[in-house]
Enzyme design. Structure first.
Site, PDB file in Angstrom:
ATOM      1  N   ASP A  96       0.858  -1.190   0.000  1.00 21.31           N
ATOM      2  CA  ASP A  96       0.000   0.000   0.000  1.00 21.31           C
ATOM      3  C   ASP A  96       0.891   1.236   0.000  1.00 21.31           C
ATOM      4  OD1 ASP A  96      -3.321   0.045   0.742  1.00 21.31           O
ATOM      5  OD2 ASP A  96      -2.241   1.951   0.691  1.00 21.31           O
TER       6      ASP A  96
ATOM      7  N   THR B  59     -11.092   2.093  -7.423  1.00 18.09           N
ATOM      8  CA  THR B  59     -11.436   2.625  -8.746  1.00 18.09           C
ATOM      9  C   THR B  59     -12.668   3.522  -8.553  1.00 18.09           C
ATOM     10  OG1 THR B  59     -12.641   0.551  -9.155  1.00 18.09           O
ATOM     11  CG2 THR B  59     -10.480   0.763 -10.180  1.00 18.09           C
TER      12      THR B  59
ATOM     13  N   LYS C  96     -19.856  -8.653 -12.699  1.00 16.18           N
ATOM     14  CA  LYS C  96     -19.754  -7.880 -11.446  1.00 16.18           C
ATOM     15  C   LYS C  96     -20.675  -6.657 -11.503  1.00 16.18           C
ATOM     16  CE  LYS C  96     -18.252  -5.179  -8.243  1.00 16.18           C
ATOM     17  NZ  LYS C  96     -18.469  -5.399  -6.855  1.00 16.18           N
TER      18      LYS C  96
ATOM     19  N   ASN D 256     -24.340  -5.529  -9.293  1.00 14.54           N
ATOM     20  CA  ASN D 256     -24.505  -4.323  -8.470  1.00 14.54           C
ATOM     21  C   ASN D 256     -25.549  -3.374  -9.045  1.00 14.54           C
ATOM     22  OD1 ASN D 256     -22.840  -5.113  -6.496  1.00 14.54           O
ATOM     23  ND2 ASN D 256     -21.296  -3.534  -6.773  1.00 14.54           N
TER      24      ASN D 256
ATOM     25  N   ARG E 277     -42.260 -14.685  -7.589  1.00 20.22           N
ATOM     26  CA  ARG E 277     -41.843 -14.015  -8.833  1.00 20.22           C
ATOM     27  C   ARG E 277     -41.204 -12.669  -8.536  1.00 20.22           C
ATOM     28  NH1 ARG E 277     -46.194 -16.858 -10.481  1.00 20.22           N
ATOM     29  NH2 ARG E 277     -47.808 -15.288 -10.220  1.00 20.22           N
TER      30      ARG E 277
ATOM     31  N   CYS F 153     -19.790   1.113  -3.543  1.00 18.03           N
ATOM     32  CA  CYS F 153     -19.930   0.262  -4.745  1.00 18.03           C
ATOM     33  C   CYS F 153     -21.215   0.581  -5.492  1.00 18.03           C
ATOM     34  CB  CYS F 153     -19.908  -1.212  -4.359  1.00 18.03           C
ATOM     35  SG  CYS F 153     -18.276  -1.732  -3.861  1.00 18.03           S
TER      36      CYS F 153
ATOM     37  N   LYS G 236     -21.620   3.924  -7.382  1.00 13.28           N
ATOM     38  CA  LYS G 236     -20.746   4.274  -8.505  1.00 13.28           C
ATOM     39  C   LYS G 236     -20.759   3.269  -9.646  1.00 13.28           C
ATOM     40  CE  LYS G 236     -16.373   2.266  -6.866  1.00 13.28           C
ATOM     41  NZ  LYS G 236     -15.880   1.276  -7.794  1.00 13.28           N
TER      42      LYS G 236
HETATM   43  N1  NAD Z   1     -15.435  -1.999  -0.498  1.00 11.56           N
HETATM   44  C1  NAD Z   1     -16.246  -2.909  -0.999  1.00 11.56           C
HETATM   45  O1  NAD Z   1     -17.178  -3.346  -0.310  1.00 11.56           O
HETATM   46  C2  NAD Z   1     -16.026  -3.477  -2.397  1.00 11.56           C
HETATM   47  C3  NAD Z   1     -16.727  -4.607  -2.766  1.00 11.56           C
HETATM   48  C4  NAD Z   1     -16.506  -5.161  -4.027  1.00 11.56           C
HETATM   49  C5  NAD Z   1     -15.614  -4.531  -4.886  1.00 11.56           C
HETATM   50  N2  NAD Z   1     -14.973  -3.390  -4.523  1.00 11.56           N
HETATM   51  C6  NAD Z   1     -14.006  -2.807  -5.464  1.00 11.56           C
HETATM   52  O2  NAD Z   1     -12.707  -3.185  -5.010  1.00 11.56           O
HETATM   53  C7  NAD Z   1     -11.750  -2.155  -5.288  1.00 11.56           C
HETATM   54  C8  NAD Z   1     -11.080  -1.713  -3.995  1.00 11.56           C
HETATM   55  O3  NAD Z   1     -12.051  -1.121  -3.168  1.00 11.56           O
HETATM   56  P1  NAD Z   1     -11.752  -0.771  -1.651  1.00 11.56           P
HETATM   57  O4  NAD Z   1     -13.068  -0.437  -1.047  1.00 11.56           O
HETATM   58  O5  NAD Z   1     -10.897  -1.814  -1.027  1.00 11.56           O
HETATM   59  O6  NAD Z   1     -10.870   0.565  -1.812  1.00 11.56           O
HETATM   60  P2  NAD Z   1      -9.956   1.212  -0.679  1.00 11.56           P
HETATM   61  O7  NAD Z   1      -9.847   2.643  -1.042  1.00 11.56           O
HETATM   62  O8  NAD Z   1     -10.462   0.830   0.666  1.00 11.56           O
HETATM   63  O9  NAD Z   1      -8.542   0.503  -0.870  1.00 11.56           O
HETATM   64  C9  NAD Z   1      -7.673   0.782  -1.905  1.00 11.56           C
HETATM   65  C10 NAD Z   1      -6.265   0.819  -1.335  1.00 11.56           C
HETATM   66  O10 NAD Z   1      -5.342   0.888  -2.423  1.00 11.56           O
HETATM   67  C11 NAD Z   1      -4.252   1.701  -2.008  1.00 11.56           C
HETATM   68  N3  NAD Z   1      -3.494   2.118  -3.192  1.00 11.56           N
HETATM   69  C12 NAD Z   1      -3.806   3.022  -4.130  1.00 11.56           C
HETATM   70  N4  NAD Z   1      -2.850   3.091  -5.091  1.00 11.56           N
HETATM   71  C13 NAD Z   1      -1.900   2.177  -4.727  1.00 11.56           C
HETATM   72  C14 NAD Z   1      -0.655   1.766  -5.289  1.00 11.56           C
HETATM   73  N5  NAD Z   1      -0.187   2.281  -6.419  1.00 11.56           N
HETATM   74  N6  NAD Z   1       0.057   0.815  -4.648  1.00 11.56           N
HETATM   75  C15 NAD Z   1      -0.391   0.279  -3.496  1.00 11.56           C
HETATM   76  N7  NAD Z   1      -1.569   0.633  -2.930  1.00 11.56           N
HETATM   77  C16 NAD Z   1      -2.303   1.570  -3.531  1.00 11.56           C
HETATM   78  C17 NAD Z   1      -4.924   2.812  -1.238  1.00 11.56           C
HETATM   79  O11 NAD Z   1      -4.013   3.486  -0.401  1.00 11.56           O
HETATM   80  C18 NAD Z   1      -5.996   2.044  -0.456  1.00 11.56           C
HETATM   81  O12 NAD Z   1      -5.530   1.620   0.804  1.00 11.56           O
HETATM   82  C19 NAD Z   1     -12.546  -1.044  -5.989  1.00 11.56           C
HETATM   83  O13 NAD Z   1     -12.456  -1.244  -7.374  1.00 11.56           O
HETATM   84  C20 NAD Z   1     -13.967  -1.295  -5.511  1.00 11.56           C
HETATM   85  O14 NAD Z   1     -14.930  -0.783  -6.410  1.00 11.56           O
HETATM   86  C21 NAD Z   1     -15.140  -2.859  -3.293  1.00 11.56           C
END
Ligand code: NAD
Length: 429
Positions: A41, A96, A218, A222, A259, A272, A275
């Site tokens: 991270d 994202t 996915k 959603n 149904r 999620c 967006k």
């Molecule tokens: N939160 C949910 O419930 C959920 C559920 C399903 C899918 N998603 C998807 O999963 C993905 C992650 O979501 P999230 O909620 O965990 O996001 P988050 O913001 O909690 O976590 C992302 C992490 O990535 C880190 N990061 C960013 N750039 C980086 C890099 N270059 N190197 C290392 N670390 C880096 C950030 O510091 C952060 O800690 C998204 O695409 C989201 O849409 C989220």
């Protein structure tokens, strides 16, 4: 294939890039199964907490897993991306989000890819777990990595999409139980990805499809939920117009009727659901359906506040003269995630009205006092998140001399147990 053999024999290291709400439970769950995991991270605070054995956010079961992997030393967190050299399988779980134009922002994804391609990736597997628009893996990620490395996906290195489908608060349970939908660039990419997930659960159901279909699957899931919640909210508004009760109607409709189960109205949002529709609307001929659902759901906090204003007007009061307690800041019950939370929006709108706002969420701010203290001298209470901790509200109010208006966005109560004026979203009169 050597990598396949190493995965099956658990002689590999898994790198998780982005140890946020998705990546941390993901990495820790693999570590709990005995896989060597390095979590990457860029957030120093997250790394510090994780390496001291502390979950940086609340997720059911996560702290127990962290205690266990702290002992076994199977999981380490770092911001030193040069350690990617030691990793055989990389899974990308960075955020994202949408930008201010409501367009997906892939800057975290590309910052992760830029880190990956700095080190040799021959014979390594890269899995994109982050949510992305259909075609991102094949048309953007694959050519991007190939151009940066002069290597070919499916031959020199392996690449697959396997989007995360867990829900916050159920991550650990669902990571083990939910089927995986895998879209590899080639058959061997999919096969390798499946073997990785079988480390979590050897009996995991796995569906193989194209990368684009995996990305779409996915999003379909959603968007389906989000649009249905919008429709339930519309039913709530319609029932109010007619002076009737949407909850009661929907419960009658659903009883012994298979149904399609209609969801109940409520505040809809979160990082999620709010967006993900916008990952589809960029390149589709009729995006109105998704846009409309978004407008409807986003409008419910305003609608709730206008209900409160009407009630206050009956007492010759306006919001600016009032103190309002908002119960709940998280976007849903039992979690501490406030990202794109409609409860937070509600607070923002109230602040814009210049009334005095106090908030209480035992998950988001566990040390923020008691429910009694928060509601003791307010004019109105809005239940914005249906945390079970708010069930004691009638008892709390019965012990007080004041009679605040209660606005229930979730129908936690039927109103009879509350002594003051009770108003519910979806209920007319
Ligand atoms: N939160 C949910 O419930 C959920 C559920 C399903 C899918 N998603 C998807 O999963 C993905 C992650 O979501 P999230 O909620 O965990 O996001 P988050 O913001 O909690 O976590 C992302 C992490 O990535 C880190 N990061 C960013 N750039 C980086 C890099 N270059 N190197 C290392 N670390 C880096 C950030 O510091 C952060 O800690 C998204 O695409 C989201 O849409 C989220």
């Amino acid at each position: 294939m050597e990598l396949l053999h190493n995965i099956i024999e658990n002689k590999f290291t898994l790198g998780v890039i982005g140890i946020g709400r998705v990546g941390l439970p993901f990495g820790v769950s693999f570590a709990q199964k005995g896989v060597n995991v390095v979590g990457f991270d860029i957030n120093e605070e997250i790394i510090r907490k994780v390496n001291s054995g502390q979950a940086p956010f609340f997720e059911v079961g996560l702290q127990d897993y962290m205690n266990e992997v702290s002992r076994t030393k199977k999981f380490t967190a770092t911001n030193d991306h040069s350690l990617l050299q030691n990793v055989d399988v990389v899974i990308i779980t960075v955020g994202t989000p949408l930008n201010t134009h409501m367009v997906p922002d892939y800057s975290q994804l590309f910052s992760a890819l830029d880190k990956i391609v700095q080190y040799p990736i021959s014979n390594k597997l890269i899995i994109i777990r982050s949510t992305s628009s259909p075609g991102t893996l094949e048309s953007i990620v694959k050519p991007y990595i190939e151009r940066k490395t002069n290597l070919k996906a499916g031959e020199d290195f392996f690449l697959a999409a396997c989007p995360e489908r867990i829900a916050g608060g159920k991550c650990i349970e669902e990571l083990h139980g939910l089927p995986e939908i895998i879209g590899g660039i080639s058959e061997n990419c999919s096969r390798l990805t499946a073997e990785v997930f079988r480390k979590l659960n050897p009996n995991k159901k796995i569906f193989f499809t194209t990368p684009k279909s995996a990305e779409l699957a996915k999003l379909f899931a959603n968007v389906y939920r989000y649009v249905n919640f919008a429709l339930a909210n519309e039913f709530g508004l319609i029932a109010e117009e007619h002076g009737e009760d949407a909850h009661e109607i929907i419960k009658i409709v659903n009883e012994d009727y298979n149904r399609g189960k209609i969801p109940l109205p409520g505040l809809t949002g979160g990082p999620c659901l709010s967006k993900d529709g916008y990952f589809l609307t960029q390149h589709m001929p009729f995006p109105e359906f998704i846009h409309m659902a978004s407008q409807l759901n986003e409008n419910i906090p305003h609608h709730v506040i206008s209900k409160l204003k009407k009630e206050l007007a009956k007492e010759n009061k306006t919001l600016v003269q009032c103190k309002v307690a908002v119960l709940g800041l998280a976007y849903k019950s039992g979690i501490d995630d406030t990202r794109l939370s409609p409860a937070v929006k509600l607070v923002d709108v109230l602040n814009g009205e210049r009334c005095e706002v106090v908030t209480y969420d035992p998950y988001v701010n566990p040390s923020s006092g008691s429910l009694n203290d928060v509601v003791k001298d307010v004019d109105a209470i809005i239940i914005a998140t249906n945390h079970p901790e708010f069930k004691i509200l009638p008892t709390v109010l019965n012990g007080m001399t004041s009679n605040p208006i209660v606005i229930d966005c979730w129908r936690m109560f039927d109103g009879k147990e509350l002594k003051g004026k009770y108003i519910a979203f979806g209920k007319g009169k």
